[in-house]
Scaffold this motif. Structure first.
Motif, PDB file in Angstrom:
ATOM      1  N   ASN A 352       0.839  -1.211   0.000  1.00 23.11           N
ATOM      2  CA  ASN A 352       0.000   0.000   0.000  1.00 23.11           C
ATOM      3  C   ASN A 352       0.868   1.252   0.000  1.00 23.11           C
ATOM      4  O   ASN A 352       0.618   2.216  -0.747  1.00 23.11           O
ATOM      5  CB  ASN A 352      -0.914   0.002   1.219  1.00 23.11           C
ATOM      6  CG  ASN A 352      -2.005  -1.055   1.115  1.00 23.11           C
ATOM      7  OD1 ASN A 352      -2.305  -1.533   0.023  1.00 23.11           O
ATOM      8  ND2 ASN A 352      -2.592  -1.421   2.255  1.00 23.11           N
ATOM      9  N   LEU A 353       1.890   1.242   0.873  1.00 22.46           N
ATOM     10  CA  LEU A 353       2.765   2.419   0.957  1.00 22.46           C
ATOM     11  C   LEU A 353       3.565   2.611  -0.332  1.00 22.46           C
ATOM     12  O   LEU A 353       3.731   3.743  -0.822  1.00 22.46           O
ATOM     13  CB  LEU A 353       3.708   2.268   2.147  1.00 22.46           C
ATOM     14  CG  LEU A 353       3.025   2.213   3.526  1.00 22.46           C
ATOM     15  CD1 LEU A 353       4.047   1.889   4.607  1.00 22.46           C
ATOM     16  CD2 LEU A 353       2.329   3.531   3.828  1.00 22.46           C
ATOM     17  N   LEU A 354       4.067   1.506  -0.886  1.00 22.56           N
ATOM     18  CA  LEU A 354       4.836   1.604  -2.129  1.00 22.56           C
ATOM     19  C   LEU A 354       3.951   2.075  -3.286  1.00 22.56           C
ATOM     20  O   LEU A 354       4.419   2.767  -4.200  1.00 22.56           O
ATOM     21  CB  LEU A 354       5.467   0.251  -2.460  1.00 22.56           C
ATOM     22  CG  LEU A 354       6.590  -0.209  -1.524  1.00 22.56           C
ATOM     23  CD1 LEU A 354       7.036  -1.621  -1.890  1.00 22.56           C
ATOM     24  CD2 LEU A 354       7.773   0.742  -1.605  1.00 22.56           C
ATOM     25  N   THR A 355       2.679   1.659  -3.237  1.00 22.67           N
ATOM     26  CA  THR A 355       1.762   2.111  -4.287  1.00 22.67           C
ATOM     27  C   THR A 355       1.605   3.625  -4.242  1.00 22.67           C
ATOM     28  O   THR A 355       1.623   4.310  -5.287  1.00 22.67           O
ATOM     29  CB  THR A 355       0.401   1.427  -4.108  1.00 22.67           C
ATOM     30  OG1 THR A 355       0.576   0.015  -4.221  1.00 22.67           O
ATOM     31  CG2 THR A 355      -0.581   1.904  -5.184  1.00 22.67           C
ATOM     32  N   VAL A 356       1.477   4.151  -3.018  1.00 24.34           N
ATOM     33  CA  VAL A 356       1.370   5.611  -2.878  1.00 24.34           C
ATOM     34  C   VAL A 356       2.629   6.282  -3.389  1.00 24.34           C
ATOM     35  O   VAL A 356       2.565   7.280  -4.144  1.00 24.34           O
ATOM     36  CB  VAL A 356       1.107   5.979  -1.407  1.00 24.34           C
ATOM     37  CG1 VAL A 356       1.185   7.488  -1.199  1.00 24.34           C
ATOM     38  CG2 VAL A 356      -0.249   5.448  -0.969  1.00 24.34           C
ATOM     39  N   ILE A 357       3.794   5.754  -3.007  1.00 22.38           N
ATOM     40  CA  ILE A 357       5.068   6.371  -3.424  1.00 22.38           C
ATOM     41  C   ILE A 357       5.231   6.282  -4.935  1.00 22.38           C
ATOM     42  O   ILE A 357       5.601   7.263  -5.612  1.00 22.38           O
ATOM     43  CB  ILE A 357       6.229   5.693  -2.688  1.00 22.38           C
ATOM     44  CG1 ILE A 357       6.137   5.973  -1.179  1.00 22.38           C
ATOM     45  CG2 ILE A 357       7.570   6.183  -3.225  1.00 22.38           C
ATOM     46  CD1 ILE A 357       7.158   5.193  -0.362  1.00 22.38           C
ATOM     47  N   ARG A 358       4.945   5.076  -5.483  1.00 18.15           N
ATOM     48  CA  ARG A 358       5.135   4.894  -6.930  1.00 18.15           C
ATOM     49  C   ARG A 358       4.197   5.797  -7.732  1.00 18.15           C
ATOM     50  O   ARG A 358       4.597   6.447  -8.719  1.00 18.15           O
ATOM     51  CB  ARG A 358       4.884   3.435  -7.305  1.00 18.15           C
ATOM     52  CG  ARG A 358       5.028   3.138  -8.796  1.00 18.15           C
ATOM     53  CD  ARG A 358       6.435   3.438  -9.293  1.00 18.15           C
ATOM     54  NE  ARG A 358       6.577   3.203 -10.697  1.00 18.15           N
ATOM     55  CZ  ARG A 358       6.978   2.038 -11.231  1.00 18.15           C
ATOM     56  NH1 ARG A 358       7.264   1.040 -10.416  1.00 18.15           N
ATOM     57  NH2 ARG A 358       7.097   1.882 -12.528  1.00 18.15           N
TER      58      ARG A 358
END
Length: 721
Positions: A352-358
């Motif tokens: 979830n966090l990586l999706t936001v960052i990406r």
């Protein structure tokens, strides 16, 4: 547990050995005492029997000796011719004498040539010479008193049993030798007597002369024997010539006997009585056998019972071992399940966090992006990084691998300062009640982690009440930790106290729905939650558990469905004198580098370039190396060109902690700042006085810490000047 089982088996084995060894030892002692007693009794019996045999022999010899003396008086002064003339009358007298004494075979009167003048056997006696007999020639040359000869066989025409002679010398008025008076004594008379008094098995009697010649023997022998005066028997008798008691193999038959001997008054005769040692042992074995009849079955029964107990114990322990193996397999399966939940939860949250960052990075790469949208995407990335750092911190706290920064603080004061923050966090429908102590309750712990743990317990209570109810925070001293259920099945401190100062208890009680008993054992597991998907990570209580254990404390929970729950956090209490004095607020220098020289030691190239670029933009002079060995070489070459060393902890070979210690050991006066996301060594040993920057860090935070370390060095160097 296993040690106790091994000890119980060893105890049973020792008891089995003792059940044999102790009776054997007692039996050996009893047997020794019994044998000594049996031999003493046998010795007393031998002495009593010897007394009887001695008195009998003495009376026999004295009677014969008196009879010979009377005969000598009868014929004293009579010539041989006169004796021959009176031969019929003397014959009758001698016969009456032998008939009255059963120990005598015959009685004789000899002339100086050894010819019989009169005897008790025939009248008149045949013309035979007995000058070669020992009972005759022993008197020829000198007067020796009463003489007792060796055992002899009758000379034809005389017949009958063997005999030994007992004789006296006949002297003329002027002392010349004129003949011998002799009595033939029957050895079988003594043997018959010995047979009557020696009815016990193994009885033995003997009578012999002092020169070793045997006169009579019981049991009877078919041949004449003579003991060697220089042999074993002779030497022992010579050592105690009057009487004694010896154990010896008798030379005549080789049988070992216990023998008592005694000399018969002034006569050169010894009387012996004894028992075979085999007969004495037989008596002893008969006595011991009575003990064995009762002792052996009892010992065997005890040994059998202990053997059955040992076998049953081994079976029980084998079954227990199988159960433990099954339990371990179940626990392993549960650990795998928990690991699956952990990895799944971590993957879910980080994705979830990586999706936001990406997504934010992709949007930032779009052309013609407005400043407002660019700033919004940058903020989203920063927020995602913060949430990821918090998630990692919670995981490390549960695993007790978080590097804590302990400090001494008053729990009551810290709780009071948190009240304003808790109110908006919990919501207006939650009533907050705090019960704080009047006395200081000091602990040494990581204040930030303590606040996080308290917030996690508070939010957990809020969610259990569905946002409405009453939460009570209570702080009080505690001497012990109650024996209640704690998470993860870990080691409970029980009744232990912390360095005799006790604990500080922080309890959070709610009026929520409560926790079912079946779930109490899992509430501290990571990613275990009863909330709906998207309403919680399941790491809040696991952080509380890890923080408590790593701080040397404990967390417990009591709950009843429908009546709420109470979580209690116990931290070791410290004495008031450890509370540091309040200092004036520290004025941090500007974050600008101002030409400060930093030696950066980082094996991750991307992270090293990020730190170097960020610090360079702030005006720092950066020297970058990728391992601690090269960093130490740079410092040894010229340490004065560096103001501070910034090193990662976890690196191949020499770690950052090793580098910092080596710098101190070599006396290099350059401050060290360490950084890590996780370190086993730091979680166990701490940073040992070095500044620490937790990953992930910002360039601003790093700049402030580097400035502070360099400033402390400058202040210290100025004071030294």
């Amino acid at each position: 547990m296993q040690r106790a089982q091994r000890n119980s088996l060893r105890l049973l084995q020792w008891m089995m050995a003792a059940s044999l060894a102790l009776p054997v030892a007692l039996f050996a002692i009893a047997a020794t005492i019994s044998y000594t007693s049996t031999r003493d009794i046998a010795d007393r019996e031998i002495e009593r029997t010897l007394d009887v045999a001695h008195e009998h022999a003495l009376k026999v010899f004295e009677t014969i000796d008196r009879s010979l003396a009377e005969l000598n008086e009868v014929v004293r002064g009579l010539s041989d011719d006169t004796i021959r003339a009176r031969e019929p009358a003397l014959h009758r007298r001698l016969k009456r004498l032998t008939d009255s004494l059963p120990q005598l075979k015959s009685a004789w009167i000899f002339d100086a040539d050894g010819k019989a003048l009169v005897n008790s056997l025939v009248s008149p006696p045949p013309e035979l010479s007995f000058a070669d007999r020992d009972y005759f020639y022993a008197h020829v040359d000198q007067a020796i008193g009463t003489f007792i000869g060796t055992a002899l066989t009758p000379r034809p025409p005389y017949q009958g049993a063997r005999f030994f002679g007992m004789s006296r010398r006949r002297d003329s008025d002027d002392g010349r030798f004129i003949g011998v008076i002799q009595a033939s004594v029957l050895p079988e008379y003594f043997e018959s007597f010995y047979a009557r008094i020696g009815s016990d098995p193994g009885s033995f009697f003997a009578m012999g002369r002092t020169d070793g010649a045997m006169l009579t023997h019981f049991p009877r022998l078919d041949r004449d024997i003579r003991l060697d005066p220089t042999g074993p028997v002779g030497r022992q008798i010579a050592a105690r010539p009057e009487h004694g008691l010896i154990t010896i193999a008798w030379p005549s038959d080789g049988i070992e006997r216990r023998i008592g001997y005694r000399r018969v008054a002034e006569y050169p005769i010894y009387v012996s009585a004894g028992l075979e040692t085999s007969a004495i042992r037989a008596r002893w074995l008969a006595t011991i056998g009575q003990h064995l009849v009762f002792g052996l079955p009892a010992t065997a029964l005890l040994f059998l019972l202990l053997a059955l107990a040992l076998r049953r114990t081994q079976q029980i322990q084998a079954e227990a071992a199988k159960r433990r193996e099954a339990e371990e397999a179940l626990k392993h399966s549960q650990r795998l399940e928990a690991l699956g939940q952990l990895t799944g939860g971590v993957a879910h949250d980080f994705n979830n966090l990586l999706t936001v960052i990406r997504a934010s990075v992709d949007l930032l790469n779009r052309p013609q992006l407005t400043e407002e949208r660019r700033q919004r995407y940058i903020t989203a990335i920063a927020d995602a990084v913060g949430r990821a750092a918090k998630l990692t911190s919670q995981l490390l706290a549960f695993a007790r691998r978080q590097t804590l920064k302990p400090e001494v603080f008053d729990v009551g004061e810290r709780m009071q300062s948190l009240r304003d923050m808790l109110a908006p966090l919990l919501g207006p429908a939650i009533e907050i009640a705090m019960r704080l102590p009047a006395e200081p309750c000091l602990v040494r712990a990581d204040a930030g982690q303590f606040e996080t743990a308290l917030i996690n317990m508070a939010t957990n209570a809020r969610d259990a009440m569905q946002g409405k109810g009453r939460i009570t925070f209570k702080v009080e001293p505690a001497t012990t930790v109650p024996d209640t259920l704690a998470g993860a099945g870990g080691q409970n401190l029980g009744s232990q106290s912390s360095a005799n100062h006790g604990f500080v208890s922080v309890t959070v009680s709610d009026t929520g729905i409560g926790i079912p008993a079946a779930r109490l054992g899992r509430i501290f597991e990571p990613f275990f939650t009863t909330k709906q998907v998207g309403h919680g990570t399941g790491l809040g209580l696991s952080q509380v558990f890890g923080f408590a254990r790593q701080s040397g404390g404990e967390v417990t929970v009591t709950s009843e469905v429908g009546r709420g729950s109470t979580f209690s956090l116990y931290l070791p209490r410290v004495p008031p004198e450890l509370l540091p004095q309040r200092q004036a607020p520290n004025t941090a220098p500007a974050v600008a580098g101002s030409g400060m020289s930093v030696l950066v030691v980082e094996d991750n190239i991307e992270l090293a370039n990020f730190a170097a670029d960020g610090l360079t933009e702030l005006g720092y002079s950066i020297t970058l190396v990728d391992n601690a060995t090269d960093a130490l070489a740079e410092l040894v070459l010229d340490a004065d060109r560096f103001d501070v060393v910034f090193s990662d902890v976890v690196m191949p070979g020499m770690t950052g902690l090793d580098l910092a210690q080596a710098i101190c050991d070599r006396g290099i006066d350059v401050p060290v700042v360490l950084t890590t996301g996780y370190s086993q060594a730091l979680s166990q040993e701490g940073v040992t006085g070095f500044d620490l920057v937790q990953k992930p860090y910002s360039i601003e935070e790093l700049s402030r810490i580097l400035h502070r370390a360099a400033r402390i060095r400058r202040v210290r160097d100025g004071a030294a000047e």
